[in-house]
Design a protein around this motif. Structure first.
Motif, PDB file in Angstrom:
ATOM      1  N   ALA A 153      21.324  49.347  50.654  1.00 50.24           N
ATOM      2  CA  ALA A 153      21.058  49.924  51.979  1.00 50.24           C
ATOM      3  C   ALA A 153      20.956  48.818  53.028  1.00 50.24           C
ATOM      4  O   ALA A 153      19.999  48.029  53.028  1.00 50.24           O
ATOM      5  N   ALA A 154      21.956  48.759  53.908  1.00 51.17           N
ATOM      6  CA  ALA A 154      21.931  47.820  55.033  1.00 51.17           C
ATOM      7  C   ALA A 154      21.062  48.429  56.138  1.00 51.17           C
ATOM      8  O   ALA A 154      20.812  49.642  56.146  1.00 51.17           O
ATOM      9  N   PRO A 155      20.615  47.604  57.097  1.00 49.02           N
ATOM     10  CA  PRO A 155      19.844  48.157  58.224  1.00 49.02           C
ATOM     11  C   PRO A 155      20.549  49.328  58.890  1.00 49.02           C
ATOM     12  O   PRO A 155      19.910  50.334  59.243  1.00 49.02           O
ATOM     13  N   GLU A 156      21.883  49.222  59.026  1.00 51.87           N
ATOM     14  CA  GLU A 156      22.643  50.296  59.688  1.00 51.87           C
ATOM     15  C   GLU A 156      22.554  51.601  58.892  1.00 51.87           C
ATOM     16  O   GLU A 156      22.497  52.688  59.481  1.00 51.87           O
ATOM     17  N   ASP A 157      22.575  51.491  57.549  1.00 56.70           N
ATOM     18  CA  ASP A 157      22.449  52.697  56.711  1.00 56.70           C
ATOM     19  C   ASP A 157      21.101  53.372  56.966  1.00 56.70           C
ATOM     20  O   ASP A 157      21.007  54.607  57.032  1.00 56.70           O
ATOM     21  N   VAL A 158      20.065  52.552  57.072  1.00 52.42           N
ATOM     22  CA  VAL A 158      18.713  53.109  57.247  1.00 52.42           C
ATOM     23  C   VAL A 158      18.600  53.772  58.622  1.00 52.42           C
ATOM     24  O   VAL A 158      18.067  54.884  58.749  1.00 52.42           O
ATOM     25  N   LEU A 159      19.134  53.120  59.646  1.00 53.14           N
ATOM     26  CA  LEU A 159      19.070  53.710  60.994  1.00 53.14           C
ATOM     27  C   LEU A 159      19.828  55.047  61.027  1.00 53.14           C
ATOM     28  O   LEU A 159      19.343  56.030  61.593  1.00 53.14           O
ATOM     29  N   ALA A 160      21.003  55.070  60.387  1.00 51.96           N
ATOM     30  CA  ALA A 160      21.806  56.311  60.373  1.00 51.96           C
ATOM     31  C   ALA A 160      21.074  57.413  59.612  1.00 51.96           C
ATOM     32  O   ALA A 160      21.019  58.568  60.046  1.00 51.96           O
ATOM     33  N   ARG A 161      20.454  57.022  58.480  1.00 53.16           N
ATOM     34  CA  ARG A 161      19.693  57.981  57.658  1.00 53.16           C
ATOM     35  C   ARG A 161      18.555  58.620  58.457  1.00 53.16           C
ATOM     36  O   ARG A 161      18.153  59.738  58.214  1.00 53.16           O
TER      37      ARG A 161
END
Ligand SMILES: NC(=O)c1ccc[n+]([C@@H]2O[C@H](COP(=O)([O-])OP(=O)(O)OC[C@H]3O[C@@H](n4cnc5c(N)ncnc54)[C@H](OP(=O)(O)O)[C@@H]3O)[C@@H](O)[C@H]2O)c1
Length: 188
Positions: A153-161
């Motif tokens: 999980a990259a930061p971008e994945d977490v923000l999108a989630r």
């Protein structure tokens, strides 16, 4: 939002999504003057800053800013006895609304500036997150931007989630590989 205040996060991360090394220090490889200028200008416009006890932003205008310092040294929320303009807040004992009301900020955003746990705490609340990336730096064994960041999980994945959408990429310092993307939560 917290009352009339938008909640906006600010961070600079390495290629592997880290904000600091394993000793809790921020290495020079992710320090950048253009990013600092951006951050400090944004913080000048904020009504208040929220950060953990180890994430003071520094700089010549820091003393003028109102801040909420996240700590387990208090049970709930209390004025900081050693610092004017500051409230100590324990999220386990008081709500962010109570801490903000005690601080009494003027108009403007509430800026969340870290570290890991504090960034994570606000994931359901961000109206925007300003994510700077340092393309030339990796930090093995470092502190992740959010507790959820890891090999899968990259930061971008977490923000999108958590419901945020990426805006356009801006070069803050092209030669140093420093780019900024503001993630926004769509208005309901
Ligand atoms: N690259 C970036 O954009 C960026 C951003 C922020 C920070 N950093 C760097 O990251 C490093 C610090 O990171 P960090 O994650 O260790 O620091 P931090 O969140 O600033 O500080 C940790 C402390 O904050 C308090 N805290 C955090 N979460 C809490 C919670 N849920 N409830 C109550 N208290 C809580 C605790 O204080 P007590 O011990 O008082 O209870 C904890 O020891 C520093 O080097 C800093 O410069 C980098």
């Amino acid at each position: 939002m917290i009352g009339p205040h938008r909640i906006e996060g600010y961070a600079i991360v390495s290629t592997d999504g880290m904000i600091a090394d394993g000793n809790g220090a921020m290495p020079d490889s992710i320090r950048n003057e253009a990013d600092q200028r951006f951050l400090q200008t944004e913080l000048d416009r904020a009504a208040a800053i929220v950060h953990g006890r180890h994430s003071h932003e520094g700089g010549p205008r820091a003393a003028r800013r109102k801040r909420i310092i996240v700590t387990r040294q208090v049970a709930t929320a209390a004025p900081d006895p050693s610092r004017a303009n500051a409230v100590l807040w324990n999220p386990a004992g008081a709500t962010i609304e109570q801490a903000v009301a005690m601080l009494g900020p003027g108009e403007g955003t509430i800026a969340v500036i870290g570290g890991t746990e504090v960034f994570g705490l606000f994931l359901p609340l961000y109206d925007a997150f300003h994510l700077t990336r340092a393309a030339q730096a990796a930090i093995l064994g470092g502190l992740p931007l959010f507790p959820e960041v890891g090999p899968d999980a990259a930061p971008e994945d977490v923000l999108a989630r958590h419901g945020l959408h990426a805006g356009p990429r801006r070069d803050l310092d092209a030669a140093a590989g420093i780019t900024l993307v503001t993630w926004e939560r769509p208005r309901q």
